[in-house]
Motif scaffolding. Structure first.
Motif, PDB file in Angstrom:
ATOM      1  N   MET A  53       0.850  -1.197   0.000  1.00 55.25           N
ATOM      2  CA  MET A  53       0.000   0.000   0.000  1.00 55.25           C
ATOM      3  C   MET A  53       0.884   1.246   0.000  1.00 55.25           C
ATOM      4  SD  MET A  53      -2.867   1.222   2.792  1.00 55.25           S
ATOM      5  CE  MET A  53      -3.845  -0.239   2.493  1.00 55.25           C
ATOM      6  N   THR A  54       0.606   2.158  -0.917  1.00 56.91           N
ATOM      7  CA  THR A  54       1.393   3.390  -0.992  1.00 56.91           C
ATOM      8  C   THR A  54       0.770   4.473  -0.117  1.00 56.91           C
ATOM      9  OG1 THR A  54       0.160   4.210  -2.902  1.00 56.91           O
ATOM     10  CG2 THR A  54       2.121   2.871  -3.343  1.00 56.91           C
ATOM     11  N   LYS A  55       1.596   5.444   0.258  1.00 58.53           N
ATOM     12  CA  LYS A  55       1.109   6.614   0.962  1.00 58.53           C
ATOM     13  C   LYS A  55       1.936   7.807   0.513  1.00 58.53           C
ATOM     14  CE  LYS A  55       3.809   5.776   5.186  1.00 58.53           C
ATOM     15  NZ  LYS A  55       3.715   5.617   6.655  1.00 58.53           N
ATOM     16  N   ASP A  56       1.552   8.988   0.947  1.00 62.36           N
ATOM     17  CA  ASP A  56       2.265  10.186   0.526  1.00 62.36           C
ATOM     18  C   ASP A  56       3.662  10.222   1.129  1.00 62.36           C
ATOM     19  OD1 ASP A  56       0.059  10.988  -0.867  1.00 62.36           O
ATOM     20  OD2 ASP A  56      -0.621  12.434   0.638  1.00 62.36           O
ATOM     21  N   THR A  57       4.620  10.579   0.293  1.00 65.50           N
ATOM     22  CA  THR A  57       5.971  10.821   0.776  1.00 65.50           C
ATOM     23  C   THR A  57       6.007  12.167   1.497  1.00 65.50           C
ATOM     24  OG1 THR A  57       6.975   9.624  -1.073  1.00 65.50           O
ATOM     25  CG2 THR A  57       8.375  11.214   0.069  1.00 65.50           C
ATOM     26  N   MET A  58       6.693  12.209   2.618  1.00 61.23           N
ATOM     27  CA  MET A  58       7.023  13.479   3.253  1.00 61.23           C
ATOM     28  C   MET A  58       8.475  13.394   3.699  1.00 61.23           C
ATOM     29  SD  MET A  58       5.159  15.693   6.256  1.00 61.23           S
ATOM     30  CE  MET A  58       5.612  17.425   6.515  1.00 61.23           C
ATOM     31  N   ILE A  59       9.300  14.201   3.071  1.00 62.10           N
ATOM     32  CA  ILE A  59      10.738  14.184   3.313  1.00 62.10           C
ATOM     33  C   ILE A  59      11.084  15.209   4.377  1.00 62.10           C
ATOM     34  CG2 ILE A  59      13.017  14.588   2.303  1.00 62.10           C
ATOM     35  CD1 ILE A  59      11.747  13.914  -0.439  1.00 62.10           C
ATOM     36  N   ALA A  60      11.830  14.771   5.387  1.00 67.19           N
ATOM     37  CA  ALA A  60      12.361  15.703   6.378  1.00 67.19           C
ATOM     38  C   ALA A  60      13.867  15.816   6.195  1.00 67.19           C
ATOM     39  CB  ALA A  60      12.045  15.238   7.793  1.00 67.19           C
ATOM     40  N   VAL A  61      14.351  17.026   6.327  1.00 68.05           N
ATOM     41  CA  VAL A  61      15.791  17.285   6.339  1.00 68.05           C
ATOM     42  C   VAL A  61      16.127  17.873   7.697  1.00 68.05           C
ATOM     43  CG1 VAL A  61      17.693  18.587   5.320  1.00 68.05           C
ATOM     44  CG2 VAL A  61      15.880  17.667   3.853  1.00 68.05           C
ATOM     45  N   ILE A  62      17.022  17.207   8.410  1.00 69.20           N
ATOM     46  CA  ILE A  62      17.545  17.759   9.656  1.00 69.20           C
ATOM     47  C   ILE A  62      18.881  18.397   9.315  1.00 69.20           C
ATOM     48  CG2 ILE A  62      18.231  17.318  12.028  1.00 69.20           C
ATOM     49  CD1 ILE A  62      16.467  14.856  12.034  1.00 69.20           C
ATOM     50  N   GLY A  63      18.939  19.710   9.390  1.00 70.63           N
ATOM     51  CA  GLY A  63      20.120  20.440   8.958  1.00 70.63           C
ATOM     52  C   GLY A  63      21.067  20.731  10.092  1.00 70.63           C
TER      53      GLY A  63
ATOM     54  N   MET B 137       7.525  18.508   2.239  1.00 73.01           N
ATOM     55  CA  MET B 137       8.849  18.625   2.841  1.00 73.01           C
ATOM     56  C   MET B 137       8.735  19.211   4.246  1.00 73.01           C
ATOM     57  SD  MET B 137      11.143  17.723   0.431  1.00 73.01           S
ATOM     58  CE  MET B 137      12.690  18.498   0.914  1.00 73.01           C
ATOM     59  N   ALA B 138       9.713  18.863   5.064  1.00 75.23           N
ATOM     60  CA  ALA B 138       9.846  19.470   6.391  1.00 75.23           C
ATOM     61  C   ALA B 138      11.323  19.695   6.641  1.00 75.23           C
ATOM     62  CB  ALA B 138       9.258  18.568   7.465  1.00 75.23           C
ATOM     63  N   PHE B 139      11.650  20.838   7.214  1.00 73.37           N
ATOM     64  CA  PHE B 139      13.048  21.133   7.539  1.00 73.37           C
ATOM     65  C   PHE B 139      13.153  21.529   8.999  1.00 73.37           C
ATOM     66  CE2 PHE B 139      16.428  24.143   8.358  1.00 73.37           C
ATOM     67  CZ  PHE B 139      17.528  23.391   7.978  1.00 73.37           C
ATOM     68  N   LEU B 140      14.080  20.879   9.708  1.00 76.89           N
ATOM     69  CA  LEU B 140      14.309  21.175  11.115  1.00 76.89           C
ATOM     70  C   LEU B 140      15.777  21.535  11.323  1.00 76.89           C
ATOM     71  CD1 LEU B 140      13.449  21.193  14.107  1.00 76.89           C
ATOM     72  CD2 LEU B 140      13.899  18.733  14.162  1.00 76.89           C
ATOM     73  N   PRO B 141      16.068  22.762  11.741  1.00 73.91           N
ATOM     74  CA  PRO B 141      17.454  23.120  12.067  1.00 73.91           C
ATOM     75  C   PRO B 141      17.858  22.466  13.385  1.00 73.91           C
ATOM     76  CG  PRO B 141      16.002  24.996  12.462  1.00 73.91           C
ATOM     77  CD  PRO B 141      15.144  23.899  11.898  1.00 73.91           C
TER      78      PRO B 141
ATOM     79  N   VAL C 231       5.992  12.815   8.604  1.00 80.59           N
ATOM     80  CA  VAL C 231       7.228  12.549   7.871  1.00 80.59           C
ATOM     81  C   VAL C 231       7.399  11.041   7.691  1.00 80.59           C
ATOM     82  CG1 VAL C 231       9.756  12.566   8.127  1.00 80.59           C
ATOM     83  CG2 VAL C 231       8.430  14.656   8.494  1.00 80.59           C
ATOM     84  N   THR C 232       7.889  10.651   6.506  1.00 79.39           N
ATOM     85  CA  THR C 232       8.164   9.247   6.204  1.00 79.39           C
ATOM     86  C   THR C 232       9.651   8.966   6.054  1.00 79.39           C
ATOM     87  OG1 THR C 232       7.874   9.702   3.829  1.00 79.39           O
ATOM     88  CG2 THR C 232       5.943   8.894   5.056  1.00 79.39           C
ATOM     89  N   ASP C 233      10.411   9.971   5.620  1.00 77.63           N
ATOM     90  CA  ASP C 233      11.817   9.766   5.271  1.00 77.63           C
ATOM     91  C   ASP C 233      12.652  10.926   5.797  1.00 77.63           C
ATOM     92  OD1 ASP C 233      11.459   7.375   3.445  1.00 77.63           O
ATOM     93  OD2 ASP C 233      10.156   8.832   2.448  1.00 77.63           O
ATOM     94  N   VAL C 234      13.742  10.608   6.495  1.00 77.03           N
ATOM     95  CA  VAL C 234      14.567  11.622   7.146  1.00 77.03           C
ATOM     96  C   VAL C 234      15.978  11.597   6.568  1.00 77.03           C
ATOM     97  CG1 VAL C 234      15.552  12.431   9.320  1.00 77.03           C
ATOM     98  CG2 VAL C 234      13.253  11.421   9.290  1.00 77.03           C
TER      99      VAL C 234
END
Length: 293
Positions: free
Chosen positions: A1-11, A50-54, A81-84
């Motif tokens: 089953m697929t779902k929406d991708t949500m990419i997080a970048v921890i900078g 997308m999500a970005f966390l400093p 988020v699905t992928d970090v």
């Protein structure tokens, strides 16, 4: 089953936002583990959420030890988020991993000692495997993005995570390099990677080399202006890499072929009747999938 991708970048050092986000908005997320490092920048890039966390907060206000790692990972999970992707500065133990190069890390040695390293404990005990602490699928994407951006990238490497905030002594640096076989050194990927696994989030580590660690005979001759120039160049390249990730991963996401998103399947050890309701309430985001089953 697929779902929406949500990419997080921890900078990490030098990476404090994402360029080109549509509908960009800084949002606050409350967690039972405290306040995250900062608000989280959300939006879409090429149609992918997308999500970005400093990691250190805007203005670099948190030291590596004081980064609220559990709150950060919990907050990302709550947002969907699905992928970090972790992006961080590091020192190098290898001549061929030169300042300005990127390393796609696949192993860690954790030398930290003053950080909370798990969401679980008395009231709900769990053990997850971190034998392979990064996701091959995300590492493939990071490598492809780096090569497309013209970045010199090394696939695979062992990251020594030290407590900090001080850097290594020469004796420590030589031990990590020669006896332990480490490739790069930093202060922030642990316990971050462990917590991401507990939260069933795919995790990849992109280490940006700023300098050779103190083992190198020329280390003391490096001028701070050179390090800052390298850091600035790494930041620019890091943004170019991140900009390419949505196009590689796409807007729909199938279950992780490596099982990162099912890491808790058999990890909970505490019998259901012995689980502390107060602890379970704190685990609603990171472990709700298995605890509510």
């Amino acid at each position: 089953m697929t779902k929406d991708t949500m990419i997080a970048v921890i900078g990490g050092s030098g990476i404090y936002d994402i360029d080109g986000l549509d509908g960009a908005e800084w949002v606050s997320v409350e967690t039972p583990w405290g306040t995250p490092s900062d608000q989280i920048l959300t939006g879409t890039l090429d149609g992918v959420k997308m999500a970005f966390l400093p990691r250190h907060g805007r203005g670099h206000v948190h030291s590596p030890t004081e980064v609220p790692y559990r709150a950060n990972i919990d907050a990302l999970k709550r947002l969907g988020v699905t992928d970090v992707f972790s992006v961080s500065a590091c020192g190098s133990f290898r001549e061929n991993m030169a300042p300005g190069d990127f390393v796609i890390v696949d192993q860690f040695i954790d030398r930290t000692f003053a950080r909370e390293k798990s969401f679980f404990g008395t009231g709900c005990v769990a053990h997850v495997s971190v034998a392979h602490p990064t996701c091959e699928r995300l590492s493939d994407a990071a490598e492809a993005a780096a090569r497309d951006a013209g970045i010199t990238v090394h696939r695979g490497g062992t990251y020594l995570c030290m407590e900090g905030p001080q850097f290594s002594s020469v004796a420590e640096s030589k031990m990590y390099r020669e006896s332990w076989g480490c490739d790069v050194i930093g202060m922030t990927n642990m316990p971050e990677a462990k917590l991401a696994r507990e939260a069933e989030l795919c995790y990849a580590s992109i280490a940006m080399v700023t300098d050779y660690d103190s083992w190198h005979p020329d280390h003391g001759a490096v001028d701070i202006t050179e390090i800052l120039a390298t850091l600035q160049g790494n930041s620019s390249n890091g943004r170019e890499l991140v900009r390419r990730l949505p196009g590689i991963l796409g807007a729909e996401r199938a279950p992780c072929p490596h099982g990162c998103d099912r890491a808790l399947e058999y990890a909970i050890m505490t019998a259901p009747e012995k689980r502390d309701p107060a602890v379970l309430a704190k685990l609603d985001a990171v472990a709700g999938r298995v605890l509510s089953a």
